[in-house]
Design an enzyme around this catalytic site. Structure first.
Site, PDB file in Angstrom:
ATOM      1  N   ARG A  23      -0.232  13.983  -6.399  1.00  0.00           N
ATOM      2  CA  ARG A  23      -1.004  15.082  -5.810  1.00  0.00           C
ATOM      3  C   ARG A  23      -0.383  16.413  -6.223  1.00  0.00           C
ATOM      4  NH1 ARG A  23      -1.144  13.435  -0.300  1.00  0.00           N
ATOM      5  NH2 ARG A  23      -2.997  12.275  -0.905  1.00  0.00           N
ATOM      6  N   ASN A  87       6.409  13.721   5.274  1.00  0.00           N
ATOM      7  CA  ASN A  87       6.425  12.728   4.203  1.00  0.00           C
ATOM      8  C   ASN A  87       7.832  12.194   4.028  1.00  0.00           C
ATOM      9  OD1 ASN A  87       3.665  13.139   2.944  1.00  0.00           O
ATOM     10  ND2 ASN A  87       4.473  15.218   2.819  1.00  0.00           N
ATOM     11  N   ASP A 103       6.866  10.720  -3.434  1.00  0.00           N
ATOM     12  CA  ASP A 103       6.286  10.350  -2.137  1.00  0.00           C
ATOM     13  C   ASP A 103       6.425   8.837  -1.958  1.00  0.00           C
ATOM     14  OD1 ASP A 103       4.199   9.320  -0.327  1.00  0.00           O
ATOM     15  OD2 ASP A 103       3.513  11.395  -0.244  1.00  0.00           O
ATOM     16  N   ASP A 105       5.194   7.065   0.685  1.00  0.00           N
ATOM     17  CA  ASP A 105       4.108   6.546   1.525  1.00  0.00           C
ATOM     18  C   ASP A 105       4.354   6.651   3.025  1.00  0.00           C
ATOM     19  OD1 ASP A 105       2.557   5.707  -0.757  1.00  0.00           O
ATOM     20  OD2 ASP A 105       3.925   4.011  -0.910  1.00  0.00           O
ATOM     21  N   ASP A 107       4.873   8.023   6.474  1.00  0.00           N
ATOM     22  CA  ASP A 107       4.599   9.351   7.003  1.00  0.00           C
ATOM     23  C   ASP A 107       4.750   9.344   8.515  1.00  0.00           C
ATOM     24  OD1 ASP A 107       3.650  10.499   4.449  1.00  0.00           O
ATOM     25  OD2 ASP A 107       1.958   9.154   4.713  1.00  0.00           O
TER      26      ASP A 107
END
Length: 175
Positions: A23, A87, A103, A105, A107
């Site tokens: 992202r 995150n 990242d 995953d 959260d």
């Protein structure tokens, strides 16, 4: 690695463990930048997903990144209070006017009353197998998750009562 200067515009890029871009947030204003900590802000920022989808953030947000901790925190200013999205990620690096991190995953969503939900544990387990996360990484991530939850419960760091509001006021001076 030097940090960005206050007032600079930077991109934020998140990647996955396999190196693939996940992202991109196109523009964030740096409010504080050192080699170990970056605090930024954005509002109605254009975001690109790895699958080509695009969207724009809906509200002002204060972003907190640290070079030591395996998480980052986004405080979103909404009409009914401040919501946080955390995150679990690698510590950031800053290069070429871009904040970059991996990242992982996992959260944590934190509500204005400071209650929280753990999110995406199933996605983490799937990617852990798919991308062969080493056992030591699993320990690092869950240890940092515990540290993050401690910050939330103790209302320290970016969860301190005035943190987001004070940095948002600073952001307004750059607009």
């Amino acid at each position: 690695m030097a940090g960005p200067g206050a007032g600079e515009k930077v991109q934020i890029k998140s990647y996955k463990h396999n190196g693939k871009l996940h992202r991109v947030w196109e523009s964030t204003t740096v409010l504080k930048g050192t080699k170990s900590e970056i605090i930024g802000a954005n509002d109605k920022t254009f975001v690109r997903e790895s699958d080509g989808r695009t969207w724009t953030t809906r509200e002002p947000a204060i972003c907190y990144f640290h070079a030591k901790y395996w998480f980052n925190v986004i405080g979103m200013l909404r009409g009914d209070g401040i919501y946080y999205y955390c995150n679990i990620s690698s510590p950031f690096i800053f290069e070429h006017q871009t904040i970059k991190y991996i990242d992982y995953d996992l959260d944590v969503k934190v509500y204005p009353d400071m209650t929280y939900d753990l999110l995406d544990e199933d996605e983490y387990d799937e990617h852990k197998k798919l991308m062969n996360y080493p056992v030591v990484l699993d320990h690092i991530l869950y240890s940092n998750m515990d540290y993050l939850l401690q910050w939330i419960r103790q209302r320290t760091g970016p969860f301190a009562p005035e943190f987001v509001d004070q940095w948002y006021e600073r952001f307004l001076t750059y607009r």
